[in-house]
Design a protein around this motif. Sequence first.
Motif, PDB file in Angstrom:
ATOM      1  N   VAL A 121      -1.359 -23.982  15.055  1.00 18.10           N
ATOM      2  CA  VAL A 121      -0.507 -22.818  15.324  1.00 18.10           C
ATOM      3  C   VAL A 121       0.708 -22.799  14.402  1.00 18.10           C
ATOM      4  CG1 VAL A 121       0.812 -21.565  17.060  1.00 18.10           C
ATOM      5  CG2 VAL A 121      -1.199 -22.899  17.751  1.00 18.10           C
ATOM      6  N   ARG A 122       0.858 -21.688  13.681  1.00 20.81           N
ATOM      7  CA  ARG A 122       2.115 -21.405  12.982  1.00 20.81           C
ATOM      8  C   ARG A 122       2.680 -20.121  13.575  1.00 20.81           C
ATOM      9  NH1 ARG A 122       3.632 -21.498   6.655  1.00 20.81           N
ATOM     10  NH2 ARG A 122       3.716 -23.687   7.251  1.00 20.81           N
ATOM     11  N   HIS A 141      -6.399 -29.266  22.380  1.00 19.49           N
ATOM     12  CA  HIS A 141      -5.308 -29.902  21.642  1.00 19.49           C
ATOM     13  C   HIS A 141      -4.592 -28.872  20.765  1.00 19.49           C
ATOM     14  CE1 HIS A 141      -7.388 -33.539  22.919  1.00 19.49           C
ATOM     15  NE2 HIS A 141      -8.494 -32.993  22.431  1.00 19.49           N
ATOM     16  N   VAL A 142      -3.278 -29.064  20.603  1.00 22.64           N
ATOM     17  CA  VAL A 142      -2.461 -28.138  19.829  1.00 22.64           C
ATOM     18  C   VAL A 142      -1.734 -28.907  18.734  1.00 22.64           C
ATOM     19  CG1 VAL A 142      -0.563 -26.460  19.886  1.00 22.64           C
ATOM     20  CG2 VAL A 142      -2.141 -26.633  21.837  1.00 22.64           C
ATOM     21  N   VAL A 143      -1.819 -28.382  17.514  1.00 19.31           N
ATOM     22  CA  VAL A 143      -1.092 -28.958  16.379  1.00 19.31           C
ATOM     23  C   VAL A 143      -0.129 -27.902  15.856  1.00 19.31           C
ATOM     24  CG1 VAL A 143      -1.260 -29.946  14.069  1.00 19.31           C
ATOM     25  CG2 VAL A 143      -3.025 -30.468  15.777  1.00 19.31           C
ATOM     26  N   ASN A 144       1.126 -28.263  15.794  1.00 23.24           N
ATOM     27  CA  ASN A 144       2.171 -27.365  15.303  1.00 23.24           C
ATOM     28  C   ASN A 144       2.135 -27.326  13.779  1.00 23.24           C
ATOM     29  OD1 ASN A 144       4.494 -25.978  14.671  1.00 23.24           O
ATOM     30  ND2 ASN A 144       5.898 -27.349  15.753  1.00 23.24           N
ATOM     31  N   GLY A 146       4.148 -25.369  12.058  1.00 24.06           N
ATOM     32  CA  GLY A 146       5.434 -24.783  11.684  1.00 24.06           C
ATOM     33  C   GLY A 146       5.841 -23.711  12.669  1.00 24.06           C
ATOM     34  N   ASP A 147       6.962 -23.926  13.366  1.00 28.63           N
ATOM     35  CA  ASP A 147       7.421 -22.932  14.346  1.00 28.63           C
ATOM     36  C   ASP A 147       8.892 -22.593  14.101  1.00 28.63           C
ATOM     37  OD1 ASP A 147       8.075 -25.566  15.194  1.00 28.63           O
ATOM     38  OD2 ASP A 147       8.344 -24.905  17.266  1.00 28.63           O
ATOM     39  N   GLY A 148       9.119 -21.358  13.660  1.00 26.69           N
ATOM     40  CA  GLY A 148      10.481 -20.876  13.431  1.00 26.69           C
ATOM     41  C   GLY A 148      11.272 -21.821  12.564  1.00 26.69           C
ATOM     42  N   SER A 149      12.478 -22.147  13.004  1.00 25.67           N
ATOM     43  CA  SER A 149      13.329 -23.118  12.301  1.00 25.67           C
ATOM     44  C   SER A 149      13.307 -24.470  13.001  1.00 25.67           C
ATOM     45  CB  SER A 149      14.779 -22.596  12.242  1.00 25.67           C
ATOM     46  OG  SER A 149      14.855 -21.383  11.543  1.00 25.67           O
ATOM     47  N   HIS A 150      12.276 -24.709  13.811  1.00 29.20           N
ATOM     48  CA  HIS A 150      12.257 -25.870  14.686  1.00 29.20           C
ATOM     49  C   HIS A 150      11.657 -27.111  14.027  1.00 29.20           C
ATOM     50  CE1 HIS A 150      10.202 -27.977  18.267  1.00 29.20           C
ATOM     51  NE2 HIS A 150      11.454 -28.379  18.235  1.00 29.20           N
ATOM     52  N   GLN A 151      10.330 -27.137  13.824  1.00 35.71           N
ATOM     53  CA  GLN A 151       9.660 -28.334  13.307  1.00 35.71           C
ATOM     54  C   GLN A 151       8.444 -27.955  12.466  1.00 35.71           C
ATOM     55  OE1 GLN A 151       9.697 -32.133  14.244  1.00 35.71           O
ATOM     56  NE2 GLN A 151      11.848 -31.591  14.207  1.00 35.71           N
ATOM     57  N   HIS A 152       8.077 -28.859  11.573  1.00 33.96           N
ATOM     58  CA  HIS A 152       6.834 -28.738  10.799  1.00 33.96           C
ATOM     59  C   HIS A 152       6.293 -30.161  10.665  1.00 33.96           C
ATOM     60  CE1 HIS A 152       3.782 -27.378   8.236  1.00 33.96           C
ATOM     61  NE2 HIS A 152       4.453 -26.670   7.351  1.00 33.96           N
ATOM     62  N   PRO A 153       5.730 -30.695  11.776  1.00 34.22           N
ATOM     63  CA  PRO A 153       5.426 -32.136  11.811  1.00 34.22           C
ATOM     64  C   PRO A 153       4.393 -32.611  10.794  1.00 34.22           C
ATOM     65  CG  PRO A 153       4.601 -31.028  13.778  1.00 34.22           C
ATOM     66  CD  PRO A 153       5.482 -30.058  13.074  1.00 34.22           C
ATOM     67  N   THR A 154       3.348 -31.818  10.513  1.00 34.64           N
ATOM     68  CA  THR A 154       2.362 -32.309   9.536  1.00 34.64           C
ATOM     69  C   THR A 154       2.940 -32.323   8.130  1.00 34.64           C
ATOM     70  OG1 THR A 154       1.322 -30.123   9.261  1.00 34.64           O
ATOM     71  CG2 THR A 154       0.363 -31.623  10.904  1.00 34.64           C
ATOM     72  N   GLN A 155       3.860 -31.391   7.826  1.00 35.09           N
ATOM     73  CA  GLN A 155       4.528 -31.439   6.523  1.00 35.09           C
ATOM     74  C   GLN A 155       5.412 -32.678   6.449  1.00 35.09           C
ATOM     75  OE1 GLN A 155       4.285 -29.144   3.800  1.00 35.09           O
ATOM     76  NE2 GLN A 155       5.388 -30.765   2.719  1.00 35.09           N
ATOM     77  N   GLY A 156       6.125 -32.973   7.544  1.00 30.37           N
ATOM     78  CA  GLY A 156       6.936 -34.186   7.572  1.00 30.37           C
ATOM     79  C   GLY A 156       6.093 -35.429   7.369  1.00 30.37           C
ATOM     80  N   LEU A 157       4.916 -35.470   7.988  1.00 28.73           N
ATOM     81  CA  LEU A 157       4.043 -36.636   7.852  1.00 28.73           C
ATOM     82  C   LEU A 157       3.479 -36.766   6.443  1.00 28.73           C
ATOM     83  CD1 LEU A 157       2.161 -36.344  11.260  1.00 28.73           C
ATOM     84  CD2 LEU A 157       3.698 -38.205  10.583  1.00 28.73           C
ATOM     85  N   LEU A 158       3.080 -35.645   5.847  1.00 30.40           N
ATOM     86  CA  LEU A 158       2.556 -35.756   4.476  1.00 30.40           C
ATOM     87  C   LEU A 158       3.668 -36.113   3.495  1.00 30.40           C
ATOM     88  CD1 LEU A 158       2.981 -33.164   2.246  1.00 30.40           C
ATOM     89  CD2 LEU A 158       1.733 -31.977   4.051  1.00 30.40           C
ATOM     90  N   ASP A 159       4.891 -35.698   3.797  1.00 30.80           N
ATOM     91  CA  ASP A 159       6.012 -36.115   2.958  1.00 30.80           C
ATOM     92  C   ASP A 159       6.273 -37.609   3.106  1.00 30.80           C
ATOM     93  OD1 ASP A 159       6.342 -33.546   2.003  1.00 30.80           O
ATOM     94  OD2 ASP A 159       7.950 -33.030   3.392  1.00 30.80           O
TER      95      ASP A 159
END
Length: 322
Positions: A121-122, A141-144, A146-159
Motif C-alpha cells: 500500500v502506498r 499481511h500489509v506492507v507500507n 510509503g504513507d504521506g509524510s509518515h514512513q517508507h520502511p522498505t526504502q529505509g531497509l534498502l538504504d
Amino acid sequence: MSEVKQIVNQLNAEGNLRHLLTLEGMPKEQIIHILDIAQQFVSVTDPAREVKKVPLLRGKSVFNLFFENSTRTRTTFEIAANRLSADVINLDILTSSTAKGESLLDTIDNLVAMQADIFIVRHSVSKAPIEIAQHVPDHVHVVNAGDGSHQHPTQGLLDMYTMRHFKRDFKGLKVAIIGDIVHSRVAKSNIFALRTLGCEDIRVIGPESLLPKDLDMLGVKVFHSMEEGLKGVDVVMTLRIQKERMEAGQVPEGEAFFKQYGLTPARLALAKPDAIVMHPGPMNRGVEIDSAVADGPQSVILNQVTFGIAVRMAVMSIVAGN
C-alpha cells in the motif's frame, strides 16, 4: 517525528513479522534478519542467473495498491513478487471503484474476498496502511510502500542494505541527509533505522523551514550549511523537494535551492574520499543534485534500486511466513 505509539503490532504471537508498517521501534535483530535474508536473495536478482524465480510465494496473491504515483517502488515490488512466484495484481486506482466513492476499507474487504494474501500500500494519507492492517483478518499481511509524510520502511531497509554493503559498520558511520526532511517519509525511516543499528553521527542539512522541530530528541545533528554538515561524512543522501506536500513559497526553488543546498562535486569533496552518494528518487537534476555527482563514481543510486528488489523479496517472504 516520533508520532507512532505502537498503533498496531507488526509482530504476531510468535514474535515474527506479520506486517511492515514502520521502522520506528522495530528491534535491531529484526532489521538485521531482513537484511540478511535480502543478501540471500541478491543472487536471484543477478542478471547472469538463468532462472530468476524461487517458489516461496507460489499460490499467494499480492495486490499492489498505489494511491500515489510511483516508478521504482511499485515496479520493484512487482518484480520481487513475481520472482517469489506470487500472483501479482496491480489495482488501477483511477479505474477502480474508489474513483466512484467507495471507501478504502470497503475496497480492502472486497479484495480480501478475492483471496488477497498481501497488500502493498502506498497512500497520500499518513497511516493509511496502519488503518488497513488493523482492519484485515489475521491471515492477510500489509506492507507500507510509503504513507504521506509518515514512513517508507522498505526504502529505509534498502538504504540500510546499501550502506551495509558498501560501508559494513554502522557504529562508526557518519551520515548526512540533505534537503526536505520535514516532508520526507524516507528520511524518517532512515533516521529510525540508523539509530537502531547503532549509528551515532546522523546529520540533516537544509533550510529551517524544511527541518522538523524534534530532531534533537532523536540525537540528530542539524546544519543549515552544506559546507559544515558535509565535513568528513561517509554517506551523503540527497532528497527531492516535495512541493506536493508544502505551501507555495515555503522554500527557494530550482536554481535558488541548488545554489544553497545542491550537491555539487565541490561540496562532495568535503566528505570522505570514499563517501557514497545516495538518493531515493525521483531525482531533480540541477535542483538537489548535480548530474556530475549523480552519474559519478561515488554514486550508488542505481545500486539502491537493484538492492530494493532483494529487500522487498525478503520482506514479503518473511511476512508470509516463508
